[in-house]
Motif scaffolding. Structure first.
Motif, mmCIF file in Angstrom:
data_model
loop_
_atom_site.group_PDB
_atom_site.id
_atom_site.type_symbol
_atom_site.label_atom_id
_atom_site.label_comp_id
_atom_site.label_asym_id
_atom_site.label_seq_id
_atom_site.Cartn_x
_atom_site.Cartn_y
_atom_site.Cartn_z
ATOM 1 N N MET A 1 0.847 -1.192 0.000
ATOM 2 C CA MET A 1 0.000 0.000 0.000
ATOM 3 C C MET A 1 0.880 1.237 0.000
ATOM 4 N N LYS A 2 0.570 2.181 -0.861
ATOM 5 C CA LYS A 2 1.383 3.382 -0.978
ATOM 6 C C LYS A 2 1.233 4.269 0.251
ATOM 7 N N ARG A 3 2.356 4.688 0.768
ATOM 8 C CA ARG A 3 2.344 5.543 1.964
ATOM 9 C C ARG A 3 1.859 6.936 1.612
ATOM 10 N N ASP A 4 1.028 7.477 2.492
ATOM 11 C CA ASP A 4 0.513 8.832 2.285
ATOM 12 C C ASP A 4 1.655 9.819 2.477
ATOM 13 N N GLN A 5 1.940 10.614 1.467
ATOM 14 C CA GLN A 5 3.018 11.590 1.541
ATOM 15 C C GLN A 5 2.500 13.022 1.588
ATOM 16 N N SER A 6 1.263 13.166 1.991
ATOM 17 C CA SER A 6 0.698 14.514 2.125
ATOM 18 C C SER A 6 1.458 15.260 3.216
ATOM 19 N N PRO A 7 1.699 16.551 3.036
ATOM 20 C CA PRO A 7 2.456 17.308 4.046
ATOM 21 C C PRO A 7 1.721 17.383 5.375
ATOM 22 N N VAL A 8 2.483 17.264 6.450
ATOM 23 C CA VAL A 8 1.915 17.354 7.798
ATOM 24 C C VAL A 8 2.487 18.541 8.571
ATOM 25 N N LEU A 9 3.551 19.135 8.048
ATOM 26 C CA LEU A 9 4.160 20.270 8.733
ATOM 27 C C LEU A 9 3.381 21.551 8.423
ATOM 28 N N PRO A 10 3.381 22.503 9.351
ATOM 29 C CA PRO A 10 2.699 23.771 9.074
ATOM 30 C C PRO A 10 3.505 24.622 8.095
ATOM 31 N N GLY A 11 2.854 25.598 7.508
ATOM 32 C CA GLY A 11 3.539 26.530 6.626
ATOM 33 C C GLY A 11 3.205 26.309 5.173
ATOM 34 N N GLY A 12 3.755 27.181 4.313
ATOM 35 C CA GLY A 12 3.516 27.080 2.888
ATOM 36 C C GLY A 12 4.416 26.050 2.246
ATOM 37 N N GLY A 13 4.052 25.637 1.042
ATOM 38 C CA GLY A 13 4.846 24.644 0.321
ATOM 39 C C GLY A 13 4.026 23.401 0.046
ATOM 40 N N ALA A 14 4.254 22.800 -1.100
ATOM 41 C CA ALA A 14 3.456 21.650 -1.518
ATOM 42 C C ALA A 14 3.860 20.366 -0.823
ATOM 43 N N THR A 15 5.076 20.318 -0.272
ATOM 44 C CA THR A 15 5.569 19.112 0.392
ATOM 45 C C THR A 15 6.178 19.487 1.738
ATOM 46 N N ASP A 16 6.379 18.469 2.578
ATOM 47 C CA ASP A 16 7.041 18.731 3.860
ATOM 48 C C ASP A 16 8.484 19.174 3.656
ATOM 49 N N TYR A 17 9.120 18.649 2.598
ATOM 50 C CA TYR A 17 10.485 19.101 2.290
ATOM 51 C C TYR A 17 10.486 20.604 2.023
ATOM 52 N N ALA A 18 9.553 21.046 1.199
ATOM 53 C CA ALA A 18 9.476 22.469 0.868
ATOM 54 C C ALA A 18 9.147 23.301 2.103
ATOM 55 N N ARG A 19 8.319 22.757 2.963
ATOM 56 C CA ARG A 19 7.937 23.513 4.156
ATOM 57 C C ARG A 19 9.079 23.591 5.175
ATOM 58 N N TYR A 20 9.765 22.464 5.378
ATOM 59 C CA TYR A 20 10.862 22.472 6.340
ATOM 60 C C TYR A 20 12.043 23.289 5.830
ATOM 61 N N MET A 21 12.393 23.117 4.573
ATOM 62 C CA MET A 21 13.520 23.841 3.983
ATOM 63 C C MET A 21 13.147 25.247 3.535
ATOM 64 N N ARG A 22 11.863 25.531 3.541
ATOM 65 C CA ARG A 22 11.354 26.849 3.123
ATOM 66 C C ARG A 22 11.888 27.202 1.726
ATOM 67 N N THR A 23 11.807 26.231 0.840
ATOM 68 C CA THR A 23 12.370 26.415 -0.494
ATOM 69 C C THR A 23 11.659 27.493 -1.296
ATOM 70 N N ASP A 24 10.342 27.633 -1.098
ATOM 71 C CA ASP A 24 9.631 28.672 -1.843
ATOM 72 C C ASP A 24 10.222 30.047 -1.547
ATOM 73 N N GLU A 25 10.476 30.310 -0.261
ATOM 74 C CA GLU A 25 11.065 31.596 0.126
ATOM 75 C C GLU A 25 12.525 31.693 -0.314
ATOM 76 N N LEU A 26 13.247 30.597 -0.133
ATOM 77 C CA LEU A 26 14.673 30.597 -0.471
ATOM 78 C C LEU A 26 14.894 30.900 -1.950
ATOM 79 N N LEU A 27 14.126 30.260 -2.805
ATOM 80 C CA LEU A 27 14.321 30.410 -4.241
ATOM 81 C C LEU A 27 13.695 31.682 -4.786
ATOM 82 N N ASP A 28 13.034 32.428 -3.896
ATOM 83 C CA ASP A 28 12.452 33.706 -4.302
ATOM 84 C C ASP A 28 13.320 34.882 -3.855
#
Length: 234
Positions: A1-28
Protein backbone atom coordinates in the motif's frame (compact mmCIF):
# COMPACT_ATOMS: atom_id res chain seq x y z
CA UNK A 1 0.00 0.00 0.00
CA UNK A 2 1.38 3.38 -0.98
CA UNK A 3 2.34 5.54 1.96
CA UNK A 4 0.51 8.83 2.28
CA UNK A 5 3.02 11.59 1.54
CA UNK A 6 0.70 14.51 2.13
CA UNK A 7 2.46 17.31 4.05
CA UNK A 8 1.91 17.35 7.80
CA UNK A 9 4.16 20.27 8.73
CA UNK A 10 2.70 23.77 9.07
CA UNK A 11 3.54 26.53 6.63
CA UNK A 12 3.52 27.08 2.89
CA UNK A 13 4.85 24.64 0.32
CA UNK A 14 3.46 21.65 -1.52
CA UNK A 15 5.57 19.11 0.39
CA UNK A 16 7.04 18.73 3.86
CA UNK A 17 10.48 19.10 2.29
CA UNK A 18 9.48 22.47 0.87
CA UNK A 19 7.94 23.51 4.16
CA UNK A 20 10.86 22.47 6.34
CA UNK A 21 13.52 23.84 3.98
CA UNK A 22 11.35 26.85 3.12
CA UNK A 23 12.37 26.41 -0.49
CA UNK A 24 9.63 28.67 -1.84
CA UNK A 25 11.06 31.60 0.13
CA UNK A 26 14.67 30.60 -0.47
CA UNK A 27 14.32 30.41 -4.24
CA UNK A 28 12.45 33.71 -4.30
CA UNK A 29 15.38 35.64 -2.78
CA UNK A 30 17.11 36.21 -6.12
CA UNK A 31 16.27 39.02 -8.49
CA UNK A 32 13.55 38.38 -11.02
CA UNK A 33 14.96 37.81 -14.52
CA UNK A 34 12.86 40.70 -15.78
CA UNK A 35 14.68 43.06 -13.38
CA UNK A 36 18.20 41.85 -14.13
CA UNK A 37 20.66 44.03 -16.00
CA UNK A 38 22.60 40.88 -16.92
CA UNK A 39 21.75 37.19 -16.62
CA UNK A 40 24.90 36.57 -14.51
CA UNK A 41 23.31 38.43 -11.64
CA UNK A 42 21.84 35.04 -10.73
CA UNK A 43 25.32 33.49 -10.57
CA UNK A 44 26.59 36.42 -8.51
CA UNK A 45 23.72 36.30 -6.02
CA UNK A 46 23.73 32.51 -5.61
CA UNK A 47 27.45 32.48 -4.81
CA UNK A 48 27.17 35.25 -2.24
CA UNK A 49 23.89 34.18 -0.69
CA UNK A 50 25.08 30.60 -0.24
CA UNK A 51 28.31 31.96 1.26
CA UNK A 52 26.27 33.83 3.87
CA UNK A 53 24.50 30.59 4.77
CA UNK A 54 27.78 28.68 5.19
CA UNK A 55 29.14 31.56 7.26
CA UNK A 56 26.04 31.45 9.45
CA UNK A 57 26.85 27.80 10.15
CA UNK A 58 30.54 28.60 10.72
CA UNK A 59 29.59 31.32 13.21
CA UNK A 60 27.33 28.91 15.11
CA UNK A 61 30.10 26.30 15.30
CA UNK A 62 32.63 28.92 16.40
CA UNK A 63 30.30 30.25 19.09
CA UNK A 64 29.81 26.75 20.49
CA UNK A 65 33.57 26.18 20.30
CA UNK A 66 34.02 29.28 22.46
CA UNK A 67 31.54 27.89 24.97
CA UNK A 68 33.25 24.48 25.03
CA UNK A 69 36.68 26.09 25.44
CA UNK A 70 35.39 28.18 28.34
CA UNK A 71 34.01 24.97 29.85
CA UNK A 72 37.48 23.35 29.59
CA UNK A 73 36.39 20.92 26.89
CA UNK A 74 39.01 21.53 24.18
CA UNK A 75 38.30 18.20 22.45
CA UNK A 76 34.72 19.20 21.64
CA UNK A 77 35.83 22.72 20.75
CA UNK A 78 38.34 21.37 18.23
CA UNK A 79 35.70 19.23 16.52
CA UNK A 80 33.37 22.20 16.21
CA UNK A 81 36.13 24.40 14.85
CA UNK A 82 37.00 21.77 12.25
CA UNK A 83 33.39 21.92 11.05
CA UNK A 84 33.58 25.71 10.79
CA UNK A 85 36.82 25.38 8.84
CA UNK A 86 35.18 23.04 6.34
CA UNK A 87 32.36 25.56 5.88
CA UNK A 88 34.88 28.25 4.92
CA UNK A 89 36.58 25.83 2.55
CA UNK A 90 33.23 25.42 0.77
CA UNK A 91 32.81 29.21 0.68
CA UNK A 92 36.24 29.43 -0.94
CA UNK A 93 35.62 26.62 -3.42
CA UNK A 94 32.48 28.20 -4.80
CA UNK A 95 34.48 31.27 -5.85
CA UNK A 96 35.50 29.07 -8.78
CA UNK A 97 32.13 29.95 -10.28
CA UNK A 98 33.49 33.42 -10.98
CA UNK A 99 35.80 31.94 -13.59
CA UNK A 100 32.63 31.97 -15.68
CA UNK A 101 32.01 35.68 -15.05
CA UNK A 102 33.96 37.96 -17.36
CA UNK A 103 35.04 41.48 -16.35
CA UNK A 104 32.88 42.90 -19.16
CA UNK A 105 29.79 41.08 -17.91
CA UNK A 106 30.49 42.14 -14.34
CA UNK A 107 30.73 45.78 -15.40
CA UNK A 108 27.38 45.42 -17.16
CA UNK A 109 25.67 44.19 -14.01
CA UNK A 110 27.54 46.33 -11.49
CA UNK A 111 24.95 49.18 -11.39
CA UNK A 112 22.51 46.66 -9.90
CA UNK A 113 24.85 46.27 -6.90
CA UNK A 114 24.69 49.94 -5.93
CA UNK A 115 27.51 50.70 -3.51
CA UNK A 116 27.54 47.14 -2.17
CA UNK A 117 30.85 45.54 -1.26
CA UNK A 118 31.94 42.16 0.05
CA UNK A 119 33.52 44.04 2.95
CA UNK A 120 29.97 44.60 4.20
CA UNK A 121 29.26 40.87 4.52
CA UNK A 122 27.47 40.36 7.85
CA UNK A 123 28.59 36.74 7.90
CA UNK A 124 32.28 37.59 7.71
CA UNK A 125 31.95 40.33 10.32
CA UNK A 126 30.26 37.98 12.78
CA UNK A 127 32.80 35.23 12.08
CA UNK A 128 35.63 37.68 12.78
CA UNK A 129 34.02 38.75 16.06
CA UNK A 130 33.58 35.18 17.30
CA UNK A 131 37.10 34.23 16.17
CA UNK A 132 38.51 36.89 18.48
CA UNK A 133 36.31 35.59 21.28
CA UNK A 134 37.76 32.13 20.69
CA UNK A 135 41.28 33.53 20.94
CA UNK A 136 40.53 35.05 24.32
CA UNK A 137 38.81 31.89 25.56
CA UNK A 138 41.78 29.77 24.48
CA UNK A 139 44.27 32.04 26.24
CA UNK A 140 42.23 31.78 29.45
CA UNK A 141 41.95 28.00 29.07
CA UNK A 142 45.67 27.60 28.42
CA UNK A 143 46.44 29.63 31.54
CA UNK A 144 44.69 26.95 33.59
CA UNK A 145 47.06 24.41 32.00
CA UNK A 146 50.19 26.31 32.90
CA UNK A 147 50.23 28.76 29.97
CA UNK A 148 52.82 26.79 27.98
CA UNK A 149 51.45 25.10 24.89
CA UNK A 150 54.75 23.45 23.98
CA UNK A 151 54.99 21.87 27.42
CA UNK A 152 51.78 19.89 26.93
CA UNK A 153 51.80 16.28 25.79
CA UNK A 154 51.34 16.01 21.99
CA UNK A 155 48.14 14.01 22.56
CA UNK A 156 46.67 16.63 24.87
CA UNK A 157 43.27 17.88 23.59
CA UNK A 158 44.43 21.46 24.11
CA UNK A 159 47.13 20.85 21.50
CA UNK A 160 44.48 19.56 19.09
CA UNK A 161 42.43 22.71 19.64
CA UNK A 162 45.49 24.87 18.97
CA UNK A 163 46.09 22.97 15.73
CA UNK A 164 42.44 23.42 14.74
CA UNK A 165 42.75 27.16 15.40
CA UNK A 166 45.85 27.35 13.21
CA UNK A 167 44.02 25.44 10.46
CA UNK A 168 41.11 27.89 10.77
CA UNK A 169 43.48 30.82 10.32
CA UNK A 170 45.04 29.19 7.26
CA UNK A 171 41.67 28.43 5.68
CA UNK A 172 40.44 32.00 6.17
CA UNK A 173 43.69 33.28 4.65
CA UNK A 174 43.18 31.02 1.62
CA UNK A 175 39.71 32.49 1.17
CA UNK A 176 41.19 35.99 1.30
CA UNK A 177 43.76 35.09 -1.37
CA UNK A 178 41.02 33.81 -3.68
CA UNK A 179 38.86 36.85 -2.96
CA UNK A 180 41.76 39.12 -3.83
CA UNK A 181 42.36 37.27 -7.09
CA UNK A 182 38.67 37.54 -8.01
CA UNK A 183 38.69 41.27 -7.25
CA UNK A 184 41.61 41.76 -9.62
CA UNK A 185 40.36 39.54 -12.43
CA UNK A 186 36.59 40.10 -12.38
CA UNK A 187 36.22 43.37 -10.51
CA UNK A 188 38.90 45.11 -12.52
CA UNK A 189 40.58 46.54 -9.44
CA UNK A 190 44.12 47.81 -9.81
CA UNK A 191 46.73 45.71 -7.96
CA UNK A 192 47.55 46.37 -4.34
CA UNK A 193 49.69 49.45 -3.93
CA UNK A 194 47.97 51.39 -6.68
CA UNK A 195 46.61 54.72 -5.38
CA UNK A 196 43.02 54.38 -4.24
CA UNK A 197 42.70 50.71 -5.18
CA UNK A 198 40.30 48.72 -2.96
CA UNK A 199 42.57 45.73 -3.60
CA UNK A 200 45.14 47.30 -1.28
CA UNK A 201 42.91 46.61 1.73
CA UNK A 202 42.25 43.05 0.55
CA UNK A 203 45.96 42.40 0.10
CA UNK A 204 46.74 43.62 3.62
CA UNK A 205 44.17 41.25 5.10
CA UNK A 206 45.77 38.22 3.42
CA UNK A 207 48.52 38.24 6.03
CA UNK A 208 46.15 38.74 8.96
CA UNK A 209 45.83 35.93 11.49
CA UNK A 210 43.38 35.72 14.37
CA UNK A 211 45.83 33.60 16.37
CA UNK A 212 49.34 34.62 15.24
CA UNK A 213 50.86 33.52 18.53
CA UNK A 214 50.02 29.90 17.73
CA UNK A 215 52.19 30.00 14.61
CA UNK A 216 55.14 31.40 16.51
CA UNK A 217 54.75 29.32 19.68
CA UNK A 218 57.70 27.06 20.48
CA UNK A 219 58.10 24.38 23.14
CA UNK A 220 58.06 25.76 26.68
CA UNK A 221 57.13 29.29 25.57
CA UNK A 222 54.18 31.26 26.82
CA UNK A 223 51.33 32.05 24.46
CA UNK A 224 50.85 35.83 24.71
CA UNK A 225 47.37 37.04 25.55
CA UNK A 226 47.61 40.50 24.01
CA UNK A 227 47.35 39.50 20.36
CA UNK A 228 43.58 39.20 20.09
CA UNK A 229 42.65 42.88 19.79
CA UNK A 230 41.83 43.04 16.09
CA UNK A 231 39.75 45.45 14.10
CA UNK A 232 36.17 44.48 13.31
CA UNK A 233 36.98 44.32 9.61
CA UNK A 234 39.84 41.81 9.96
Amino acid sequence: MKRDQSPVLPGGGATDYARYMRTDELLDLQRDPADMLHRDELLFQVVHQSAELWLKLAEAELAEAVARTTADDPQAAASLLERATLAVRLVTDQLEMFRHLSPVDFQAMQPALGNGSGAESPGWRRVATVSRQLGRAFTAHLATRGGRLGALDPTDPTRRLAEAMTAWDERVSQWRVRHYEVALRVGGHAPAGSPGSPATVLAKLIGHRFFPELRSARPDTDVPAATHSRTAQA
